[in-house]
Write an enzyme that holds these catalytic residues in place. Structure first.
Site, PDB file in Angstrom:
ATOM      1  CB  ALA A   5       8.763 -17.884 -98.480  1.00 33.61           C
TER       2      ALA A   5
ATOM      3  NE  ARG B  27      -6.426 -13.035 -86.573  1.00 32.42           N
ATOM      4  CZ  ARG B  27      -6.463 -11.908 -87.296  1.00 32.42           C
ATOM      5  NH1 ARG B  27      -7.115 -11.872 -88.444  1.00 32.42           N
ATOM      6  NH2 ARG B  27      -5.832 -10.814 -86.873  1.00 32.42           N
TER       7      ARG B  27
ATOM      8  CB  SER C  86       6.871 -22.059 -88.324  1.00 32.24           C
ATOM      9  OG  SER C  86       6.461 -21.815 -86.997  1.00 32.24           O
ATOM     10  NE  ARG C  87       9.067 -17.851 -83.269  1.00 29.58           N
ATOM     11  CZ  ARG C  87       8.693 -16.972 -82.338  1.00 29.58           C
ATOM     12  NH1 ARG C  87       9.612 -16.213 -81.764  1.00 29.58           N
ATOM     13  NH2 ARG C  87       7.430 -16.870 -81.976  1.00 29.58           N
TER      14      ARG C  87
ATOM     15  CE1 TYR D  48      12.684 -23.165 -97.439  1.00 23.58           C
ATOM     16  CE2 TYR D  48      10.600 -21.980 -97.347  1.00 23.58           C
ATOM     17  CZ  TYR D  48      11.655 -22.494 -98.070  1.00 23.58           C
ATOM     18  OH  TYR D  48      11.681 -22.342 -99.440  1.00 23.58           O
TER      19      TYR D  48
ATOM     20  CG  HIS E  56       6.664  -6.274 -88.739  1.00 24.19           C
ATOM     21  ND1 HIS E  56       5.501  -5.547 -88.862  1.00 24.19           N
ATOM     22  CD2 HIS E  56       6.272  -7.565 -88.541  1.00 24.19           C
ATOM     23  CE1 HIS E  56       4.459  -6.353 -88.752  1.00 24.19           C
ATOM     24  NE2 HIS E  56       4.903  -7.585 -88.542  1.00 24.19           N
TER      25      HIS E  56
ATOM     26  CE  LYS F  60      -2.999  -3.900 -89.439  1.00 26.20           C
ATOM     27  NZ  LYS F  60      -3.180  -3.977 -87.978  1.00 26.20           N
TER      28      LYS F  60
ATOM     29  CG  ASP G 232      -2.927  -4.797 -83.122  1.00 26.37           C
ATOM     30  OD1 ASP G 232      -1.696  -4.971 -83.093  1.00 26.37           O
ATOM     31  OD2 ASP G 232      -3.749  -5.714 -83.230  1.00 26.37           O
TER      32      ASP G 232
END
Length: 331
Positions: free
Chosen positions: A7, A13, A35-36, A54, A78, A96, A177
């Site tokens: 899932a 992206r 998703s929310r 979901y 995370h 990451k 990032d």
């Protein structure tokens, strides 16, 4: 378990890239997308052929048919989502950086130990054919004794108020990032040259200098490190322009050099002798888009009930987190 039902948590992206990649992974099924809001999840499900959609992350964690989750949300989520997933009995592949800092990582790894669930930071570059071929060349002495590693990464994004890249509470800054990529490449090359484990290549000397953005996050990082006489000079930037020359890793040895342009997503490299003459070049294209290699390995680890992935261990993730903390603290 003969196949792993995956899932995807968070449908931006990178989630799209992973959804496409999972189609090329043996014994993996794109089972659910979360998703929310249900509308976005339904659209994603239709686009990529998932089994279920979901309308919340918790719904995916609660579904007994889900074996593993790929967490593709912004960094600040995370830790919480990894912990919730593992406590719900799901294996976790987390984009990451695994967490915002080393303290958060310790919390995640404590839950991993408590639950016995598989967890891996999705450092996709370490699983790429070119990355591993380059390390093999270094290990086998193709450029002689490794002396220096240079790696530069820049993805210029002009400041816009509220932008995730520029807000501390949203996990902004160049290091979280992008800096993780240059650190990974340098430590990987040093590990190959010294035959020491990646996690054991803790720099004996480490310095960093940053340029702040107006919001206080690190917009540009200049990092220098040394281990067993091998030096690395690394930069990461979210606010400065760049071209192909400034998105490159160069591994310099006593008898030659390896150049990898766009090193964190590369599908080719060039080999030069000590005089700068090109003596080799190889193109190793991705099967899909580059995300399939980490997904394949994670799927294999889960099916084999392995405690961790030997390519990117918990100790590897901890070292990267520790070094990123040092860079961010210098802001």
């Amino acid at each position: 378990m003969s196949k792993v039902n995956w899932a995807i948590i968070g449908l931006g992206r990178i989630a799209k890239a992973m959804a496409a990649a999972l189609k090329g992974v043996d014994d993996a099924v794109l089972y659910g997308v979360a998703s929310r809001g249900l509308e976005k999840a339904e659209q994603f499900k239709a686009e990529f052929g998932a089994v279920k959609a979901y309308g919340s992350y918790q719904e995916a964690f609660d579904d007994p048919c889900v074996d593993a989750v790929y967490i593709a949300t912004p960094h600040p989520m995370h830790k919480e989502l990894s912990i919730l997933a593992m406590k719900a009995g799901k294996a976790v592949l987390c984009e990451k950086p695994a967490t915002m800092n080393e303290a958060e990582l310790e919390e995640v790894l404590a839950v991993r130990k408590e639950t016995g669930m598989f967890f891996m930071e999705a450092m996709w570059t370490k699983f790429h054919p070119v990355y591993n071929k380059v390390l093999e060349l270094v290990k086998n002495g193709a450029i002689g004794e490794l002396k220096n590693v240079y790696a530069d990464i820049c993805c210029p994004n002009p400041y816009v108020p509220g932008s995730r890249l520029y807000e501390k509470e949203l996990g902004g800054g160049a290091c979280l990032d992008l800096g993780i990529y240059v650190l990974t490449y340098a430590l990987g090359a040093i590990s190959a040259a010294t035959n020491d484990a990646f996690a054991d290549c803790k720099p004996e000397k480490f310095m960093s200098m940053t340029r702040k953005a107006v919001t206080g996050v690190d917009a540009f990082d200049n990092i220098m490190l040394e281990y067993k006489g091998i030096q690395a000079t690394l930069t990461a930037s979210i606010d400065s322009g760049c071209n192909e020359e400034t998105r490159t890793a160069k591994l310099v040895g006593s008898n030659g050099m390896i150049e990898v342009r766009g090193f964190w997503y590369a599908s080719s490299y060039k080999l030069f002798d000590a005089n700068g003459t090109k003596i080799g070049e190889e193109y190793l294209p991705f099967k899909v888009n580059g995300y399939e290699y980490e997904a394949q390995k994670a799927t294999e680890c889960i099916l084999n009930s392995e405690a961790e992935c030997e390519i990117h261990t918990y100790a590897d993730t901890k070292l990267l987190s520790e070094l990123m903390d040092k860079v961010i603290m210098s802001v």
